[in-house]
Each structure stands twice: as structure tokens, then as C-alpha cells.
Design a protein around this motif. Sequence first.
Motif, PDB file in Angstrom:
ATOM      1  N   ILE A  19      -4.732  40.788  88.855  1.00  0.00           N
ATOM      2  CA  ILE A  19      -3.720  40.094  87.731  1.00  0.00           C
ATOM      3  C   ILE A  19      -3.148  40.890  86.986  1.00  0.00           C
ATOM      4  O   ILE A  19      -3.629  42.045  86.400  1.00  0.00           O
ATOM      5  CB  ILE A  19      -4.885  39.024  86.803  1.00  0.00           C
ATOM      6  CG1 ILE A  19      -5.388  37.757  87.610  1.00  0.00           C
ATOM      7  CG2 ILE A  19      -3.843  38.310  85.839  1.00  0.00           C
ATOM      8  CD1 ILE A  19      -6.273  37.040  86.904  1.00  0.00           C
ATOM      9  N   LEU A  20      -1.821  40.666  86.960  1.00  0.00           N
ATOM     10  CA  LEU A  20      -0.929  41.535  85.936  1.00  0.00           C
ATOM     11  C   LEU A  20      -0.751  40.743  84.836  1.00  0.00           C
ATOM     12  O   LEU A  20      -0.028  39.606  84.896  1.00  0.00           O
ATOM     13  CB  LEU A  20       0.290  41.976  86.923  1.00  0.00           C
ATOM     14  CG  LEU A  20       1.420  42.647  85.871  1.00  0.00           C
ATOM     15  CD1 LEU A  20       0.831  44.129  85.781  1.00  0.00           C
ATOM     16  CD2 LEU A  20       2.625  42.870  86.888  1.00  0.00           C
ATOM     17  N   VAL A  21      -0.946  41.518  83.539  1.00  0.00           N
ATOM     18  CA  VAL A  21      -0.913  40.833  82.385  1.00  0.00           C
ATOM     19  C   VAL A  21       0.293  41.532  81.606  1.00  0.00           C
ATOM     20  O   VAL A  21       0.049  42.990  81.548  1.00  0.00           O
ATOM     21  CB  VAL A  21      -2.203  40.960  81.457  1.00  0.00           C
ATOM     22  CG1 VAL A  21      -1.849  40.184  80.108  1.00  0.00           C
ATOM     23  CG2 VAL A  21      -3.305  40.414  81.917  1.00  0.00           C
ATOM     24  N   VAL A  22       1.466  40.890  81.116  1.00  0.00           N
ATOM     25  CA  VAL A  22       2.549  41.556  80.558  1.00  0.00           C
ATOM     26  C   VAL A  22       2.685  40.809  79.125  1.00  0.00           C
ATOM     27  O   VAL A  22       3.065  39.566  78.986  1.00  0.00           O
ATOM     28  CB  VAL A  22       3.823  41.012  81.470  1.00  0.00           C
ATOM     29  CG1 VAL A  22       5.082  41.932  81.075  1.00  0.00           C
ATOM     30  CG2 VAL A  22       3.496  41.637  82.944  1.00  0.00           C
ATOM     31  N   ASP A  23       2.583  41.989  78.224  1.00  0.00           N
ATOM     32  CA  ASP A  23       2.847  41.497  76.922  1.00  0.00           C
ATOM     33  C   ASP A  23       3.070  42.750  76.140  1.00  0.00           C
ATOM     34  O   ASP A  23       2.437  43.702  76.074  1.00  0.00           O
ATOM     35  CB  ASP A  23       1.502  40.770  76.198  1.00  0.00           C
ATOM     36  CG  ASP A  23       1.739  39.846  75.136  1.00  0.00           C
ATOM     37  OD1 ASP A  23       2.518  40.213  74.371  1.00  0.00           O
ATOM     38  OD2 ASP A  23       1.059  38.808  75.207  1.00  0.00           O
ATOM     39  N   ASP A  24       4.175  42.505  75.071  1.00  0.00           N
ATOM     40  CA  ASP A  24       4.359  43.837  74.193  1.00  0.00           C
ATOM     41  C   ASP A  24       3.315  43.673  72.890  1.00  0.00           C
ATOM     42  O   ASP A  24       3.382  44.787  72.333  1.00  0.00           O
ATOM     43  CB  ASP A  24       5.796  43.447  73.607  1.00  0.00           C
ATOM     44  CG  ASP A  24       5.883  42.162  72.846  1.00  0.00           C
ATOM     45  OD1 ASP A  24       4.892  41.381  72.865  1.00  0.00           O
ATOM     46  OD2 ASP A  24       6.816  42.226  71.965  1.00  0.00           O
ATOM     47  N   ASN A  25       2.429  42.817  72.938  1.00  0.00           N
ATOM     48  CA  ASN A  25       1.414  42.705  71.992  1.00  0.00           C
ATOM     49  C   ASN A  25       0.073  43.574  72.523  1.00  0.00           C
ATOM     50  O   ASN A  25      -0.343  43.031  73.399  1.00  0.00           O
ATOM     51  CB  ASN A  25       1.025  41.450  71.247  1.00  0.00           C
ATOM     52  CG  ASN A  25       0.201  41.594  70.231  1.00  0.00           C
ATOM     53  OD1 ASN A  25      -0.933  42.073  70.084  1.00  0.00           O
ATOM     54  ND2 ASN A  25       0.656  40.640  69.128  1.00  0.00           N
ATOM     55  N   GLN A  26      -0.114  44.641  71.948  1.00  0.00           N
ATOM     56  CA  GLN A  26      -1.555  45.297  72.348  1.00  0.00           C
ATOM     57  C   GLN A  26      -2.838  44.510  72.283  1.00  0.00           C
ATOM     58  O   GLN A  26      -3.640  44.759  73.122  1.00  0.00           O
ATOM     59  CB  GLN A  26      -1.521  46.850  71.730  1.00  0.00           C
ATOM     60  CG  GLN A  26      -0.135  47.754  72.066  1.00  0.00           C
ATOM     61  CD  GLN A  26      -0.563  48.316  73.528  1.00  0.00           C
ATOM     62  OE1 GLN A  26      -1.660  48.010  74.023  1.00  0.00           O
ATOM     63  NE2 GLN A  26       0.553  48.900  74.025  1.00  0.00           N
ATOM     64  N   ASP A  27      -3.059  44.041  71.041  1.00  0.00           N
ATOM     65  CA  ASP A  27      -3.977  43.052  71.134  1.00  0.00           C
ATOM     66  C   ASP A  27      -4.077  41.972  72.061  1.00  0.00           C
ATOM     67  O   ASP A  27      -5.465  41.801  72.560  1.00  0.00           O
ATOM     68  CB  ASP A  27      -3.979  42.473  69.351  1.00  0.00           C
ATOM     69  CG  ASP A  27      -3.942  43.513  68.362  1.00  0.00           C
ATOM     70  OD1 ASP A  27      -4.478  44.748  68.695  1.00  0.00           O
ATOM     71  OD2 ASP A  27      -3.417  43.264  67.199  1.00  0.00           O
ATOM     72  N   ASN A  28      -3.080  41.326  72.151  1.00  0.00           N
ATOM     73  CA  ASN A  28      -3.136  40.305  73.347  1.00  0.00           C
ATOM     74  C   ASN A  28      -3.550  40.970  74.666  1.00  0.00           C
ATOM     75  O   ASN A  28      -4.175  40.531  75.474  1.00  0.00           O
ATOM     76  CB  ASN A  28      -1.831  39.612  73.444  1.00  0.00           C
ATOM     77  CG  ASN A  28      -1.634  38.751  72.201  1.00  0.00           C
ATOM     78  OD1 ASN A  28      -2.603  38.214  71.521  1.00  0.00           O
ATOM     79  ND2 ASN A  28      -0.235  38.417  72.084  1.00  0.00           N
ATOM     80  N   LEU A  29      -3.056  42.077  74.871  1.00  0.00           N
ATOM     81  CA  LEU A  29      -3.272  42.825  76.156  1.00  0.00           C
ATOM     82  C   LEU A  29      -4.773  43.113  76.126  1.00  0.00           C
ATOM     83  O   LEU A  29      -5.386  42.720  77.387  1.00  0.00           O
ATOM     84  CB  LEU A  29      -2.481  44.062  76.341  1.00  0.00           C
ATOM     85  CG  LEU A  29      -0.960  44.013  76.810  1.00  0.00           C
ATOM     86  CD1 LEU A  29      -0.327  45.251  76.737  1.00  0.00           C
ATOM     87  CD2 LEU A  29      -0.847  43.129  78.135  1.00  0.00           C
ATOM     88  N   ARG A  30      -5.335  43.590  75.180  1.00  0.00           N
ATOM     89  CA  ARG A  30      -6.823  44.253  75.206  1.00  0.00           C
ATOM     90  C   ARG A  30      -7.531  42.792  75.497  1.00  0.00           C
ATOM     91  O   ARG A  30      -8.466  42.893  76.242  1.00  0.00           O
ATOM     92  CB  ARG A  30      -7.021  44.776  74.180  1.00  0.00           C
ATOM     93  CG  ARG A  30      -6.504  46.352  73.991  1.00  0.00           C
ATOM     94  CD  ARG A  30      -7.198  47.035  72.822  1.00  0.00           C
ATOM     95  NE  ARG A  30      -6.814  46.796  71.445  1.00  0.00           N
ATOM     96  CZ  ARG A  30      -5.874  46.925  70.868  1.00  0.00           C
ATOM     97  NH1 ARG A  30      -5.059  47.927  71.420  1.00  0.00           N
ATOM     98  NH2 ARG A  30      -5.558  46.546  69.799  1.00  0.00           N
ATOM     99  N   LEU A  31      -7.276  41.987  74.613  1.00  0.00           N
ATOM    100  CA  LEU A  31      -8.201  40.727  74.677  1.00  0.00           C
ATOM    101  C   LEU A  31      -8.011  39.966  76.115  1.00  0.00           C
ATOM    102  O   LEU A  31      -9.412  39.605  76.682  1.00  0.00           O
ATOM    103  CB  LEU A  31      -7.534  39.649  73.443  1.00  0.00           C
ATOM    104  CG  LEU A  31      -8.279  38.221  73.663  1.00  0.00           C
ATOM    105  CD1 LEU A  31      -9.827  38.535  73.316  1.00  0.00           C
ATOM    106  CD2 LEU A  31      -7.824  37.487  72.478  1.00  0.00           C
ATOM    107  N   LEU A  32      -7.011  39.845  76.731  1.00  0.00           N
ATOM    108  CA  LEU A  32      -6.816  39.064  77.859  1.00  0.00           C
ATOM    109  C   LEU A  32      -7.494  39.993  79.016  1.00  0.00           C
ATOM    110  O   LEU A  32      -8.082  39.492  79.841  1.00  0.00           O
ATOM    111  CB  LEU A  32      -5.508  38.746  78.285  1.00  0.00           C
ATOM    112  CG  LEU A  32      -4.807  37.656  77.668  1.00  0.00           C
ATOM    113  CD1 LEU A  32      -3.483  37.588  77.846  1.00  0.00           C
ATOM    114  CD2 LEU A  32      -5.458  36.354  77.811  1.00  0.00           C
TER     115      LEU A  32
END
Length: 616
Positions: A19-32
Amino acid sequence: MQMSSKKSQKNFLKYQANILVVDDNQDNLRLLSKLLSQKGYQVRNAINGNTALIAAKAANPDLILLDIQMPDMDGYQVCQILKKDPETYDIPIIFLTAMNSVIDKVKAFSIGGSDYITKPFHLEEVLIRIENLLKFQAAKAEIRQLNSELENRVSDRTAELERANEKLKQEIVERQRAEKRLLHMAWHDSLTGLPNRSLLIEELQTCLNRVKSDPDYLFAVLFLDCDRFKLVNDSLGHLIGDRVLIAIADSLKYCLNDEDILARLGSDEFTIIIKNIQDISDAIYLAERIHKQWQFPLNIDQYDVFINASIGIAIGSPAYQKPEHILRDADIAMYQAKKLGHTHYQVFEASMHDHVLKRLQLETDLRLAIQRQEFFLQYQPIISLCSGKLAGFEALIRWQHPQQGFVSPGEFIPIAEETGLIVPMGLWVLREACQTMQSWVKKFAEFRLHISVNLSVKQFRQPNLIEMIDQILAETQLHSQYLKLEITETAIMDNAESANRLLKQLKARKIKLSLDDFGTGYSSLSYLHRFHMDTLKIDRSFIGNISEDRDSLEIVEAIVTLAHQLKMDVVAEGVETLMHFNQLRNLGIEFGQGYFFAKPLDANSAEALIRSKPQW
């Protein structure tokens, strides 16, 4: 199918989906990333759109979680670029966004998004949506796989059917060729390629049908028999014989028109149908042309082979009901031509058929005559020309037909020879003559008579001839010194070596041997001294004109001189007059028989003649 699908989906889920997670928010990236990793997924992160594009192309993920609101390049743009690229077109995309308007959702789905999750999101929802989408993707993959396999099977089956269809076409073509070959074999002669009897009959039927519908139409059938072919086969062998037959066929074709039919019936027999002729002269012209062409030899290897033909001609008419009948009549005419000698033709006449029917009936009656014991013997006296006394008798077979009365030997003997009936007839004659002679020996021992019995060509060829003669002499108790066997030149010369051995066996038994009808057969002087005959019998054809014909007299003189030099005595047949008697006696001929002395007599009359002690 449903169970299979579930199994495939379960297997897919066990596989660590990427799964590739694309988000400019680092918190969202870490959480997901942490959440998905805990659930066993392989997770890659991208902080902006360009990074996401590079990562997706480098290694296609199984699913992309894509934030919409990003600097430089938003999620919509990233999705559009991915969907335009064939390599990334099929990657499912779940949009993550705080925007919750219908317009945003419609746009997301319209550019190729697979799902839409609004922020703030619940982790359980995210997991469920990911799992459902992955199951959906697995189902799609399975469907694609099944479709691919189905297409492959259809393609394989189509190719197999095409191959089978092609093979079937080839088999049909081969079968048609085989049927054509078999049909040709059924209707044609294997050696010459000419039509055979079956096809000839069909062609004759066609001609007869036309004759019946068109009275002006005329055709003829020529039946050819090659007179000398057996000699070719016997002397040069069957391989050369086959080539001769092919050459004969080619030679006959040269004489015919395109519409004429040439067929080979078997062995050396050929038949020609000449169509649309004007009259019988056309058929006669063709027969003469064939004879003229065969005046020249056929060149086979180093051999020049001359062929003669006897030809029978029959003209087609509405009177013929079956094609076999006109073929039969042409065959009958051919045999009439053969009787005339080599290189003759004969046109069929109704009387010929009557003659054949009569001959066939005579053959049937002849077979029955043997069973019914309709034969009897007559005995022609043989006279010593020196003393004028009785020297012996010649046994002659006679036939008293129950309906026709007396049948001339000239009629039934040739039929008996041809059919082989002469063998049992000849044995009967020998037994009957020996039995009669034995009774005369007992009654008239002082006369020292002998009995002459003719051996036919077929009898002479029988392998058990000696055994049968021994048996008959034993049964009748006749001493062999009283028996004289008359043998023709033909019987001896057919196989000189075996004949010589047989004659030596007969001589060893003290049986006297007479060469019958000398001068009418081979008349080869070379064999006379080899075979040690006791008597030479001059044919009646030389005796009849001896008084008027100087040539006949000189021939008889030469024969007598030859016989005496070879220590043979001579019997003259056909002594009809006193002049014959005196001339033959003056020539030194020892014995004579003929009507001047007596006609053939039955046994009682012959015995009475012996008792009378005649003197001429």
C-alpha cells in the motif's frame, strides 16, 4: 465458482499487500503507516504528488491512499496522471480528504477513484474499506485470470477444432482419392489400365439402350484372342509377357477412334466396341487393319515378338436383351475364326450359337454317359500284309446316345479331350479291351494276337499312368506282351524328357509301343531313334491317294524306309481297296487295317472272325 472465488480472495489477503500512502501531513503518514503495518500490510509513504508518481511507477502498489489537498500537485492531478498511464491505470485509489461535498466526491469518482474517505477518519473504517477494496481487486484479478484462462481454452479449442477440421478435410480428400482409386480398380484392368469386363458390360448396355431408342444407330463388338501369347509366356517369362500385353493394348489403341472402347477381359483376350458404324464393313475393316498392323513385330527389350489374333465380330441390334449376349456371340465367332487358323476373323451368325448350344448339351450328355455306361468298344482287325492273316485288333470307343443314337467319335472325342473326360474314358477303354483280350488269349492262344489301345495326350500326362496300367493288367490278368499302346507324336513332343522316361518304363514291362498317325504332327526325325518305338503307324491321309498321287507314294516309301532302318514295323491305316493292299505289301509294310479287310466289329463279331481264321 463462488467457493473458488472466496478461496482466491482469502489467499490474496494472506499475501502482504503493498500500500502506498500519499499525504503531505507527517502525522497522518505515521498513523496510517503504523496501523497498516500492524495489520500485515507492506507500506510505503510519499509526502507529495511527484514522489507518489515516482514510487507508483517504480513498483506498482496494490492500493494507494491518496490525500487530495496537497501543495504543488493535489490528489486529483496525481490520480489523473496515474489513470492515463497504462502501467498504473489499474491501481485502485482511495481518496483521503477533509472535503465532504457531493461535488468533490463526484469529481473523485469521475477521474478514476475507487473510494472516498473523509477526514477525520476512523481507523476501523479505513481498514475495512482497504480490505473490501483489496477483496474487490482480488475478485477482479481472479475474473481477469479466469477470462484469460477461458480465452486461452477457447483459443486452444479453436485451434484444436481448426486442426481437426483441417485433418477432417484432408481425410475427406484422401477418402475421395481412395474411392476414386478403388472405383478405377473396380472398373479397369490393373496391368494395362484398360476397362475391364465390368466396365465393358456397362458400355455395352449403354450402346444397346441407344440401339433400342435409335433404329439408325449401329455398333459392333470385336472379340480378340492372341493366338501365340502362351508361347511368349512359356518361352520368355511372365514379366516379358506382361510387357507384351501392354504393347498389344497400345497397338490396338492406335487403330481406334476416340469414341471406341478397348477393354481387356483377362489373359490375352481383348474386346473392342466400335460405335456409330455405317455397316458391317466398318468392323471388318478394323479387323483387317489390326491383322495388317500385327504383321510387324512388337519390340520388347531385345526380343521381336510376333502376335497373331483370332477375331470374332458381332453386330449390335435390338434383338439383344443383355450385353452379355452380344459379348457371348462375339466370343463364339472368335472361336470359329480360331478354327480357321491364325490371323482370321469371323462374323457371328445365328447358326454358330446353335452349334455351341449343341456342343454344350453334348458335353453334358458325355458326362452322364460315363456314369450310365453308354459306351461300348468295337475292334478293328489288323492284318499281316505278308501272310494275309489276322494279327490283332485296335480297340475303338463308341457311344450309343439314348436319344440321338450313334454319336461319331469325331464329335465327342475332341470334347472329351478338352474337358479332361478323356482320362476316365481312356481308362475304361483300356480295362475293357484288356478284359476282352484276356478272354481271347484263353480261347485262341495259338493265334498270338495283340490288342492296340490309344493313349490320349491328357492320359499320357497323368502322373499315375504306369500305376493304373499295372493295376488294370493285374485285374484282367492279361500278360503285358499282348498289349500295344498307340501314342501320338503330340503326346511325346509336349515333354520329350518325361515322355522318354515313361516309355522306358512301359518297354520294361514288355508293352509294345506304336507311334500313331505319323506325319500329321511334329514329324521330328530326331526323336524316333531316342524313344525306341516298336511300330510306326502311317495316317490314312497318306494312304488314300497312294494309287493316284505320286507325292503320297513317295512319302509313304520314305516313311517305310525310315521305320525299317530304325527296326520298327509299319502299320498302314485306311486300306480301302485291293490296289492299296497290293501296293502297301509291295512296299514292305508289315500290317494294314481298313474297310478292305473289315469294318470295326463288336466283341462277338470279332471273336467270330478269329474263329473263322480269315485269309486275305
